[in-house]
Design a protein around this motif. Structure first.
Motif, PDB file in Angstrom:
ATOM      1  N   UNK A  81      -1.088  54.867 -35.050  1.00  0.00           N
ATOM      2  CA  UNK A  81      -0.635  53.531 -35.439  1.00  0.00           C
ATOM      3  C   UNK A  81       0.109  53.565 -36.768  1.00  0.00           C
ATOM      4  N   UNK A  85       1.681  56.192 -37.936  1.00  0.00           N
ATOM      5  CA  UNK A  85       2.972  56.789 -37.603  1.00  0.00           C
ATOM      6  C   UNK A  85       3.893  55.745 -36.968  1.00  0.00           C
ATOM      7  N   UNK A  86       3.332  54.997 -36.038  1.00  0.00           N
ATOM      8  CA  UNK A  86       4.128  53.993 -35.331  1.00  0.00           C
ATOM      9  C   UNK A  86       4.696  52.976 -36.304  1.00  0.00           C
ATOM     10  N   UNK A 139       0.396  51.693 -26.793  1.00  0.00           N
ATOM     11  CA  UNK A 139       0.801  50.585 -27.644  1.00  0.00           C
ATOM     12  C   UNK A 139       2.214  50.821 -28.132  1.00  0.00           C
ATOM     13  N   UNK A 187       3.490  54.759 -27.660  1.00  0.00           N
ATOM     14  CA  UNK A 187       2.570  55.752 -28.221  1.00  0.00           C
ATOM     15  C   UNK A 187       1.208  55.548 -27.611  1.00  0.00           C
ATOM     16  N   UNK A 224       8.467  53.483 -36.325  1.00  0.00           N
ATOM     17  CA  UNK A 224       9.060  52.536 -35.386  1.00  0.00           C
ATOM     18  C   UNK A 224       9.498  51.255 -36.075  1.00  0.00           C
TER      19      UNK A 224
END
Lengths: 217, 593
Positions: free
Chosen positions: B84, B86-87, A116, A150, B91
């Motif tokens: 997620x 972390x993302x 994702x 990721x 991000x």
């Protein structure tokens, strides 16, 4: 890995050149990008290649993506690239693609992966799938920018896809050496993406069949 | 003067009373001391038992709290590591943070998704969660708080930290209006997967555990700032307790204020209050655990134990009194006897003394009388004899009358002799007679006495034998020794058979001279009379026709004793009566007795 990238880049370049500029003798740019010092990563983290530190994403050990910015005709066919999930890691760790590329994400591991991205240029979630998933899950990257990949299941897996508006790009080796081939003559800007916060650039003039030596630092 | 056991003499009674009082006093003192010691021991034992129980309960609660905390922190860590989340943070997709977290935290946050404190009670499910950014500020949940759990804005603001730490921060937040109670929050750092740096924090808010020990009645609450929440304690008592707690709210004092304990009365009961920091060293404001341990049970136990001791003490005292009474009686009995005896002895002594005094006075009187009488008698006798001798000397009386006068003169001589004896006796009795310790040739004296005996008119025809060593000297006074001899020989002659025998023997041995005078007796001295023959004026029932006044033997014995010797009857049977007199040899080796 690096030679394969070169090969891939060359393939794409060759494809572009053969498609648009038939008569002119293609030019070559060679050179060396001065890379930042690599991080002394702990042994445990040796395998991680995309590092986000203080909000800055950079490959480690450092490599650069060298690409040529300019006006290029649209691609005749949709380019295709592959981002593998192999040995609980993305392969390659850094993948430059031209806008509109279809990137396939085959799972080569005997376990589930869930690729994702929350990055602004491309948000997607492929969900969980195994190696025998048909068709191979893919995404089309039509917005330029940096996309961090990721795996929802394996938190350590990290890769970046750099979506570029050019067909001419290549990943340097760890010494920073690069070679771009099959470039139509003209005026361009040669850029080296080092990290999400750092891009080096330099204007270049390419004559017919020129072989230009450019160092970026 | 035997007295009954019940009627003790006064001194024995006094002794008994004193003994009883002393024993009782001692007993009381001992009982009091024992009471104090036992009471203190019990109090100490109770305190120790309480201490142990308290420590055990507290340990259990601590263990529960720590296990719970460990579980929650582990869980929060796991959540903080989710890709997620972390993302979303790394991000640049904060808009996706809470929605992603919602997916990840689905099972961690209380169902339904809107955190409901009532439903979350006792569960390890969070009431709410919030993210803090790198600087520790709260990242507000987008699109309402439904996803992240309801939290009033002023409480949400309190979740912020001065910066995100590497370590889990434990905090307790309570609103000014503490209607919502206290929430226990864990700020778990979200660490960069690659660098390990904290990039954000996940704050999970839980309802604090209701730590209540049913058995001991211990209740634990939380105090943070001016808010104290103790389950089951009414607001008034809570306010009262809050005022009693040490004021260490200041952040600087948080570390210094360690565990404390004190006793207090609250709500009409006694409590042991224990307070200790819950989150020492945390970036959140210090909070304290406040435990209330009821002392009522212990006090009741102590009261009961006290009553039991008092009862036991009273019983012991009563028993002791009885025992001491017995003891006093037992010990005073010999004293009573002793006193009785001494009383009797005193009485006897007094009587004896009085008797002695009377006797001595009588004796003196008697002695004086004898002496006076003798003196008064001697003169008339002498005058009488002189008169008679003059009549005889004139020759003017016929022959038969002259013979009568001669007999009368002889009688006067006898009278004089008796008077002499009496005079001598009276002097002996009065203690006036002193006997010299001269050398006396006993053999010579015996010889002269035998001459006298031969010279006396003797119609009995007695055979006299003497067995006396030639040189036999004794210590004494010649005339008295002669008197003794004379008396013994006179008796031997008087009570003899016609043609009987007299035997005199003497011997010396070990500084003493023994002289025996034996004779054939007209009649033996009856055994019942033998002890009395030496008494004055005693005459054995033997010779009414025999002249004498019962003075001779008595005088002889007194004189023998004055010489340091004695006179005794050796034997007196059908054919032989024998006396023995002893003297000291000369020179005397032993002092006068």
């Amino acid at each position: 890995m690096i030679p394969r990238l070169h090969f891939l880049g060359a393939m794409v370049a060759a494809f572009c050149v053969s498609g648009s500029v038939a008569a002119a003798e293609p030019a070559v740019i060679e050179g060396r990008v001065t890379l930042p010092a690599g991080r002394e990563a702990p042994v445990l983290n040796q395998r991680y290649e995309i590092v986000s530190k203080g909000g800055v994403v950079a490959p480690n050990p450092p490599v650069a993506v060298v690409f040529l910015a300019g006006d290029f005709p649209a691609a005749e066919a949709q380019p295709v690239a592959r981002m593998l999930q192999k040995d609980l890691a993305f392969e390659p760790r850094i993948l430059p693609v031209r806008v509109g590329t279809k990137v396939e994400f085959p799972n080569l591991d005997p376990t589930y992966h869930n690729v994702f991205s929350y990055s602004k240029p491309k948000r997607f979630d492929l969900g969980r799938y195994r190696a025998d998933e048909e068709p191979v899950p893919y995404q089309i990257f039509d917005t330029p920018g940096l996309v961090t990949l990721r795996c929802d299941i394996h938190e350590h897996m990290r890769a970046v896809i750099l979506v570029l508006e050019t067909p001419h790009f290549v990943v340097t080796d760890t010494d920073g050496r690069f070679q771009l081939t099959g470039i139509a003559p003209g005026a361009y800007t040669l850029k080296a993406w080092i990290s999400s916060a750092s891009t080096l650039e330099r204007a270049v003039e390419l004559a017919d069949g020129a072989r230009l030596e450019v160092n970026l630092e | 003067v035997k007295t009954g056991r019940t009627q003790a003499p006064p001194q024995a009674a006094r002794f008994r009373r004193r003994l009883l009082a002393a024993t009782m006093l001692l007993l009381c003192a001992l009982t009091a001391a024992a009471f104090l010691v036992v009471r203190r021991g019990i109090a100490r034992g109770e305190a120790q038992a309480l201490e142990r129980e308290f420590a055990a309960v507290l340990d259990r609660l601590q263990a529960v709290r720590q296990m719970r905390r460990a579980a929650l922190v582990e869980r929060a860590r796991a959540l903080a590591g989710k890709a997620r989340i972390h993302a979303a943070i790394e991000d640049g997709a904060l808009d996706l943070l809470y929605p992603s977290a919602l997916d990840e935290l689905r099972d961690a946050v209380a169902p339904p998704r809107i955190a409901d404190p009532a439903a979350a009670a006792g569960a390890l499910r969070a009431r709410f969660y919030r993210f803090l950014d790198r600087d520790g500020s709260v990242i507000p949940p987008p699109g309402g708080e439904a996803a992240a759990g309801a939290l009033p804005p002023e409480l949400e603001a309190r979740l912020a930290l001065p910066g995100v730490s590497q370590h889990v921060q434990t905090g307790y937040i309570a609103g000014a209006r503490s209607g919502a109670g206290v929430s226990e929050v864990f700020a778990t750092p979200i660490l960069s997967t690659e660098t390990g740096e904290p990039i954000a924090a996940l704050v999970l808010g839980f309802e604090p555990p209701r730590l209540v020990s049913e058995r001991s009645g211990l209740v634990a609450g939380i105090r943070v700032g001016d808010t104290l929440v103790i389950p089951g304690l009414d607001p008034a008592a809570t306010a009262q307790l809050l005022a009693l707690l040490p004021d260490d709210d200041a952040r600087s004092g948080g570390a210094a204020a360690g565990a404390r304990r004190f006793e207090t009365g609250l709500d009409g009961a006694s409590w042991l209050v224990f307070t200790q920091p819950l989150n020492p060293g945390s970036l959140y404001p210090p909070a304290h655990e406040v435990c209330l341990f009821p002392l009522a049970a212990m006090q009741a136990r102590q009261r009961r134990a006290g009553l039991q001791i008092v009862g036991a003490g009273a019983g012991l005292l009563a028993l002791g009194f009885l025992g001491s009474h017995r003891l006093a009686a037992r010990f005073s009995r010999p004293v009573a006897t002793l006193e009785l005896e001494s009383h009797e002895q005193r009485v006897q002594r007094r009587r004896a003394e009085a008797e002695l005094e009377a006797t001595s006075a009588e004796l003196e009187r008697a002695a004086r009388f004898s002496a006076d009488a003798s003196h008064q008698l001697k003169t008339p006798v002498t005058v009488l004899r002189a008169g008679l001798e003059e009549i005889l000397a004139r020759g003017a009386v016929p022959t038969h009358e002259a013979e009568e006068i001669a007999a009368l003169i002889h009688q006067t001589y006898r009278l004089s002799s008796v008077i002499e004896d009496l005079l001598l006796l009276s002097r002996v009795d009065a203690g006036h007679l002193r006997v010299a310790a001269d050398e006396v040739d006993l053999a010579l004296l015996i010889a002269s006495s035998l001459d006298d005996l031969d010279a006396s008119p003797d119609e009995l025809g007695l055979e006299v034998t003497a067995d006396v060593p030639p040189a036999l000297r004794i210590s004494g006074e010649r005339r008295y020794v002669a008197l003794i001899l004379q008396n013994l020989l006179e008796n031997a002659r008087k009570y003899n058979l016609p043609g009987g025998r007299i035997r005199i023997a003497a011997s010396e041995a070990a500084g003493r001279v023994h002289l025996t005078v034996g004779n054939t007796a007209l009649r033996p001295i009856p055994p019942e009379s033998q002890p009395h023959i030496f008494e004055r004026f005693h005459r054995a029932a033997m010779g009414e026709n025999i002249p004498g006044y019962g003075i001779g033997l008595n005088l002889a014995r007194e004189l023998a004793r004055l010489h340091g010797g004695d006179l005794r009857l050796l034997r007196s049977d059908a054919d032989w009566t024998e006396f023995e007199v002893s003297f000291r040899s000369y020179p005397a080796t032993r002092p006068h007795p």
